[in-house]
Scaffold this motif. Structure first.
Motif, PDB file in Angstrom:
ATOM      1  N   THR A 202      -3.556  11.649  -6.329  1.00 24.11           N
ATOM      2  CA  THR A 202      -3.996  12.069  -5.402  1.00 24.11           C
ATOM      3  C   THR A 202      -4.194  10.968  -4.729  1.00 24.11           C
ATOM      4  O   THR A 202      -4.079   9.774  -4.662  1.00 24.11           O
ATOM      5  N   PHE A 203      -3.832  11.268  -3.098  1.00 26.26           N
ATOM      6  CA  PHE A 203      -3.829  10.345  -2.501  1.00 26.26           C
ATOM      7  C   PHE A 203      -4.553  10.129  -0.265  1.00 26.26           C
ATOM      8  O   PHE A 203      -4.482  10.878   0.008  1.00 26.26           O
ATOM      9  N   PRO A 204      -5.416   9.308  -0.739  1.00 26.68           N
ATOM     10  CA  PRO A 204      -6.384   9.728  -0.216  1.00 26.68           C
ATOM     11  C   PRO A 204      -6.356   8.805   1.565  1.00 26.68           C
ATOM     12  O   PRO A 204      -7.189   8.905   2.447  1.00 26.68           O
ATOM     13  N   GLU A 205      -5.383   7.417   0.943  1.00 24.91           N
ATOM     14  CA  GLU A 205      -5.931   6.745   1.935  1.00 24.91           C
ATOM     15  C   GLU A 205      -4.516   7.054   2.815  1.00 24.91           C
ATOM     16  O   GLU A 205      -3.671   7.873   2.251  1.00 24.91           O
ATOM     17  N   GLU A 206      -4.297   6.731   4.295  1.00 27.12           N
ATOM     18  CA  GLU A 206      -3.173   6.092   4.520  1.00 27.12           C
ATOM     19  C   GLU A 206      -2.264   5.722   3.894  1.00 27.12           C
ATOM     20  O   GLU A 206      -2.808   4.695   3.213  1.00 27.12           O
ATOM     21  N   PRO A 207      -0.689   5.785   4.522  1.00 27.11           N
ATOM     22  CA  PRO A 207      -0.139   5.115   3.377  1.00 27.11           C
ATOM     23  C   PRO A 207       0.696   3.570   4.159  1.00 27.11           C
ATOM     24  O   PRO A 207       1.125   2.880   3.123  1.00 27.11           O
ATOM     25  N   HIS A 208      -0.232   3.343   5.595  1.00 25.25           N
ATOM     26  CA  HIS A 208       0.642   1.730   5.326  1.00 25.25           C
ATOM     27  C   HIS A 208      -1.027   0.925   5.529  1.00 25.25           C
ATOM     28  O   HIS A 208      -1.322   0.729   6.451  1.00 25.25           O
ATOM     29  N   TYR A 209      -1.918   1.965   4.495  1.00 24.41           N
ATOM     30  CA  TYR A 209      -3.158   1.386   4.905  1.00 24.41           C
ATOM     31  C   TYR A 209      -3.592   0.176   4.809  1.00 24.41           C
ATOM     32  O   TYR A 209      -4.138  -0.682   3.569  1.00 24.41           O
ATOM     33  N   TYR A 210      -3.588  -1.041   5.899  1.00 23.19           N
ATOM     34  CA  TYR A 210      -3.604  -2.684   4.769  1.00 23.19           C
ATOM     35  C   TYR A 210      -5.190  -3.158   5.485  1.00 23.19           C
ATOM     36  O   TYR A 210      -4.774  -3.134   6.982  1.00 23.19           O
TER      37      TYR A 210
ATOM     38  N   LYS B  70       1.188  -1.315  -0.239  1.00 20.04           N
ATOM     39  CA  LYS B  70       0.106  -0.239   0.360  1.00 20.04           C
ATOM     40  C   LYS B  70       0.281   1.440  -0.197  1.00 20.04           C
ATOM     41  O   LYS B  70       0.374   2.651   0.923  1.00 20.04           O
ATOM     42  N   GLY B  71       2.423   1.167  -0.081  1.00 22.34           N
ATOM     43  CA  GLY B  71       2.950   2.071  -0.003  1.00 22.34           C
ATOM     44  C   GLY B  71       2.768   3.123  -1.612  1.00 22.34           C
ATOM     45  O   GLY B  71       2.186   2.471  -2.550  1.00 22.34           O
ATOM     46  N   TYR B  72       3.166   4.172  -1.301  1.00 24.95           N
ATOM     47  CA  TYR B  72       2.348   5.762  -1.897  1.00 24.95           C
ATOM     48  C   TYR B  72       3.640   5.076  -3.634  1.00 24.95           C
ATOM     49  O   TYR B  72       2.760   5.168  -4.473  1.00 24.95           O
ATOM     50  N   GLU B  73       4.236   4.581  -3.145  1.00 20.11           N
ATOM     51  CA  GLU B  73       5.584   4.448  -4.675  1.00 20.11           C
ATOM     52  C   GLU B  73       4.941   3.243  -5.454  1.00 20.11           C
ATOM     53  O   GLU B  73       5.503   3.522  -6.750  1.00 20.11           O
ATOM     54  N   TRP B  74       4.022   2.569  -4.906  1.00 24.07           N
ATOM     55  CA  TRP B  74       3.924   2.070  -5.530  1.00 24.07           C
ATOM     56  C   TRP B  74       2.675   2.114  -6.652  1.00 24.07           C
ATOM     57  O   TRP B  74       2.191   1.083  -7.834  1.00 24.07           O
ATOM     58  N   LEU B  75       1.777   3.146  -6.421  1.00 25.77           N
ATOM     59  CA  LEU B  75       1.479   3.866  -7.582  1.00 25.77           C
ATOM     60  C   LEU B  75       1.986   4.142  -8.701  1.00 25.77           C
ATOM     61  O   LEU B  75       0.676   3.909  -8.968  1.00 25.77           O
ATOM     62  N   SER B  76       2.814   4.016  -8.910  1.00 28.09           N
ATOM     63  CA  SER B  76       3.321   4.645 -10.089  1.00 28.09           C
ATOM     64  C   SER B  76       4.020   2.660 -10.750  1.00 28.09           C
ATOM     65  O   SER B  76       3.605   2.168 -10.221  1.00 28.09           O
ATOM     66  N   GLU B  77       4.260   3.303 -11.974  1.00 25.42           N
ATOM     67  CA  GLU B  77       4.291   1.737 -12.860  1.00 25.42           C
ATOM     68  C   GLU B  77       5.858   1.700 -11.724  1.00 25.42           C
ATOM     69  O   GLU B  77       7.087   2.167 -11.849  1.00 25.42           O
ATOM     70  N   SER B  78       6.211   0.172 -12.493  1.00 23.15           N
ATOM     71  CA  SER B  78       7.156  -0.339 -12.083  1.00 23.15           C
ATOM     72  C   SER B  78       7.211  -0.824 -13.496  1.00 23.15           C
ATOM     73  O   SER B  78       7.522  -1.953 -13.712  1.00 23.15           O
ATOM     74  N   PRO B  79       9.388  -0.423 -13.720  1.00 19.06           N
ATOM     75  CA  PRO B  79       9.599   0.615 -13.330  1.00 19.06           C
ATOM     76  C   PRO B  79       9.196   1.846 -13.736  1.00 19.06           C
ATOM     77  O   PRO B  79       8.463   2.062 -14.209  1.00 19.06           O
ATOM     78  N   PRO B  80       9.262   2.859 -12.811  1.00 14.37           N
ATOM     79  CA  PRO B  80       8.387   4.809 -13.507  1.00 14.37           C
ATOM     80  C   PRO B  80       8.832   4.684 -14.313  1.00 14.37           C
ATOM     81  O   PRO B  80       9.841   5.478 -14.877  1.00 14.37           O
ATOM     82  N   PRO B  81       7.593   5.904 -14.777  1.00 18.06           N
ATOM     83  CA  PRO B  81       8.325   6.686 -16.145  1.00 18.06           C
ATOM     84  C   PRO B  81       9.637   7.779 -15.841  1.00 18.06           C
ATOM     85  O   PRO B  81       9.232   7.922 -14.781  1.00 18.06           O
TER      86      PRO B  81
END
Lengths: 560, 220
Positions: free
Chosen positions: A541-549, A520-531
């Motif tokens: 936008t980031f509505p959730e908490e960063p460790h919201y499991y 749920k880390g924000y960094e994973w919202l991007s592609e892997s590898p990122p553009p």
């Protein structure tokens, strides 16, 4: 990837040209392939590429520092001379210490993984000052070259602490090595400054201070230490260089100077420097423990605040390095108490990590294996830290192998575990490929075992009174020294395995997909590898908490 | 770095780096970065202040006596010169905000002139000390003051004023850059004065450090 073949494919298979959903990749190449010339790497201002260049550099220096560690351990196999003379031995352990501290551990996590992940975790396109970021890398390289040039042309035999008055009189090359350390300090300051400004000004809409991922909190606290402490050692290295070249007499008792003043200024930086190394490690572990327990971090605010707490009290603990310097008992007592406050803040983190694992759906993978090793090293290293922070206990242990074992446990053990955990956890993010999980677990076990086998005998050696930095020792210490060297060999073997399977995975590993850990880390919202600019399309936008499991059922994570 | 093309019209367009949310944020980041950098500079000098305090404590008489061997007149003149240059540096920011680029260049020029003056006066002081041998550490050969700790005073004197002079020189470089920009590009204005502001902030730091060094070395 192959634009020239696209028209042909359209012609042959009409109707299939929109299938597959690879459009994003065609229009937004990932940062690894967006420009493949040497120049596009060396002059890049992309924080991800700069992070990778830092990663490659610190790995290189880790290798050199490790080779010298082994050289020192081999020399200590027998009580008398084994493979080198005393002067070479002095230079070898100095080189080991200097390289590992200034060129590996201080920049390892912040400059490599911090650079890569921080903007992604903030939903930003880059750090605040991209060109300063690139400059920081080249300043680091310049300082490293200066240091190495000095060490090859005469070497340095002072130990990494370069205590005066010895360092102002030794005929070995103090000036270029210390000037190199001064230059590297600028790199450290530039990176820290850049990160602080980035966190303040570049958070995406929705990321408030208490929605920052805990890795960001840790890097932020680290950056504060870097910015506030590094100038002091910068000045100090200049003063020692001046002493050595021009005999200013500032720290030379023969000219009325005071070597204890040197120690105060030195430890005012070098004690907080321990937290420059270990706080990012704590940050990595907060991410890893939540991701692999599939559970929101226990006590988010406590973990965040305790990073700042460690950064703060870390500045008032330097005197515990000087219990035997003639300091008054009262001062020593105060510094002892302040030192133990660090233990309180660290304990807050440890309890919260354990609380996170408790009743989590633990997915025991390589990063989590390193978390387990980390937990042991941190608690054991921390407890021995409380012990050596106690004046009456430190008196007999001072400058023995007990201290060597203690700081290797907390600084190296914790930092190395976190570095390896970060490397495995973020490997798919950075390269879009998976490493071999089986080899990962095997090498993690080897490394954790090897580390214990190396340094537990050193605790015993110190307790029996073997002083650090000595070339020869009484024969009764030999068994434990042999055990320690055997452990170091095992440790080195573990690293070789890691190097092999990660290098293999870099080229032949299977594609990882966007988020193989379902993190749920924000960094994973991007592609892997990122553009190149981190996020495709409008700003996320980031509505959730960063460790919201929300812990899933066991079988849901099995197939990952 | 990519920047938006300059807009045509009365208001000069500043360089805008696209990774920031807005120009306002970009300027805020630049200012914050400068403040942080200046705090590191303060800490750099703080190390020397610590050295001074320790040795003053160890050698109170030598330090009191040695400070009488500095030229108070030249030091005072230099203090006045430097404080005045801070005023012109601040005025440069004022005029940059109003878009009066020629006046910015003039103020920067005056600041630079005073900076040169400061360094020349400092050079006279230094050459006198080289001449009489009031030098750091083992180079101290002055016969008129033989208290233990006197060479230490001059070690700290040369280190701190030398480091300060280095900062004066760097500050002059930064200000020159801004002055040249004001003359050639003429694009400072209400939306674009951060560069001058940052250069001026740096100059105020140089001034501020001297305001601490002057009483520490010349007066007490």
């Amino acid at each position: 990837m192959t634009p020239s073949s696209s028209p042909t494919a359209e012609g042959v298979l009409p109707g299939h040209d929109d299938a597959g959903g690879h459009d994003g990749h065609h229009h937004h190449p990932n940062y690894l392939v967006d420009g493949t010339t040497v120049k596009s790497w060396l002059l890049t201002i992309d924080h991800k590429r700069i992070g990778l260049m830092f990663l490659a550099s610190v790995l290189f220096f880790f290798l050199i520092g490790g080779v010298f560690a082994l050289a020192v351990r081999v020399e200590l196999l027998t009580p008398g001379p084994t493979v080198m003379d005393a002067m070479t031995y002095n230079r070898a352990f100095t080189l080991h210490g200097l390289i590992m501290i200034f060129l590996f551990m201080i920049p390892a996590i912040p400059a490599a993984f911090g650079n890569f992940m921080l903007p992604l975790m903030l939903g930003a396109k880059d750090v605040a000052f991209p060109r300063l970021n690139l400059a920081s890398f080249y300043i680091y390289v310049t300082g490293a070259l200066l240091m190495i040039w000095g060490m090859l042309n005469g070497g340095l035999d002072t130990g990494w602490t370069f205590y005066t008055p010895y360092s102002t009189h030794t005929t070995t090359t103090v000036a270029p090595v210390l000037f190199g350390a001064f230059v590297i300090g600028f790199s450290s300051i530039a990176t820290g400054l850049n990160f602080i400004v980035t966190v303040h000004t570049m958070r995406a809409p929705g990321i408030t201070w208490f929605k920052l991922p805990l890795f960001v909190w840790a890097i932020y606290a680290t950056s504060c230490i870097q910015v506030l402490a590094t100038p002091v050692i910068g000045l100090l290295t200049l003063l020692v260089v001046g002493e050595n070249l021009f005999s200013f007499g500032l720290f030379d008792p023969a000219r009325g100077g005071d070597p204890v003043l040197f120690q105060h200024l030195f430890w005012f930086y070098s004690h907080p420097a321990v937290y420059i190394m270990v706080l990012p490690a704590f940050g990595v572990m907060s991410e890893v423990v939540a991701a692999f327990s599939r559970k929101n971090i226990f006590g988010y605010r406590a973990v965040a605040y305790s990073s700042l707490g460690i950064a703060f009290v870390g500045f008032f603990a330097w005197g515990h390095h000087m219990f035997v310097s003639g300091q008054s008992t009262f001062d020593a007592g105060i510094f002892g108490v302040l030192t133990m406050l660090v233990g309180v803040f660290t304990a807050i983190k440890v309890f919260n990590w354990v609380g996170t694992v408790y009743k989590g759906a633990v997915d025991f993978r390589t990063p989590f294996a390193y978390f387990c090793g980390f937990l042991f090293f941190t608690v054991f290293g921390g407890m021995t830290g409380i012990a050596v922070g106690t004046v009456s206990l430190d008196m007999p242990w001072h400058d023995t192998y007990f201290v060597v074992a203690h700081f290797h446990f907390i600084m190296v053990g914790a930092t190395l575990m976190a570095f390896l955990a970060a490397f495995h956890y973020w490997f798919p993010k950075m390269f879009g490929r998976m490493y071999h999980e089986g080899w990962g677990l095997v090498s993690a076990a080897l490394i954790i075992l090897g580390f214990n086998a190396t340094f537990i005998p050193q605790f015993l050696l110190g307790n029996y009174g073997m002083p650090r930095r000595y070339y020869e020792y009484p024969a009764r210490f030999q068994a434990l020294n042999v055990a320690s060297t055997a452990g170091a060999t095992l440790l080195a073997f573990g690293f070789v395995i890691v190097a092999i399977y990660l290098t293999y995975a870099l080229f032949y590993g299977r594609a990882s997909g966007k988020n193989p850990w379902r993190s749920k880390g924000y960094e994973w919202l991007s592609e892997s590898p990122p553009p190149t600019h981190n996020f495709v399309g409008p700003q996320p936008t980031f509505p959730e908490e960063p460790h919201y499991y929300v812990a899933p059922k066991k079988d849901e994570v099995k197939d990952v | 770095m990519s920047s938006a093309p300059a807009a045509h019209g009365a208001a000069p367009a500043p360089k805008f780096a696209e990774h920031f949310a807005s120009l306002e944020v970009q300027n805020h980041a630049a200012r914050l970065g400068m403040w942080l950098f200046l705090s590191t500079e303060i800490l750099l000098f703080a190390g020397l202040f610590v050295c001074y305090s320790c040795y003053r404590f160890l050698y109170p008489e030598a330090f009191a006596e040695a400070s009488r061997h500095l030229n108070l007149t030249l030091g005072t003149v230099n203090t006045v010169v430097l404080i005045t240059s801070s005023l012109t540096a601040a005025l440069a920011v004022h005029y940059a905000k109003e878009g009066k680029n020629n006046l910015v260049a003039l103020m920067v020029g005056l600041t630079l002139l005073m900076a040169v003056g400061f360094l020349v006066i400092k050079g006279f002081e230094y050459s006198h000390k080289f001449h009489e041998g009031t030098l750091p550490g083992k180079h101290y050969t002055y016969q008129g003051l033989q208290l233990p700790g006197a060479p230490m005073y001059f070690t700290i004197y040369f280190l701190s004023t030398g480091l300060h002079a280095l900062h004066v020189t760097i500050g002059m470089g930064v200000l020159t850059w801004m002055g040249v920009r004001a003359l050639t590009q003429k694009n400072f204005g209400p939306n674009n004065y951060t560069g001058v502001e940052l250069a001026s902030m740096y100059w105020h730091l140089v001034d501020l450090v001297w305001i601490f060094l002057f009483p520490m070395l010349y007066l007490v």
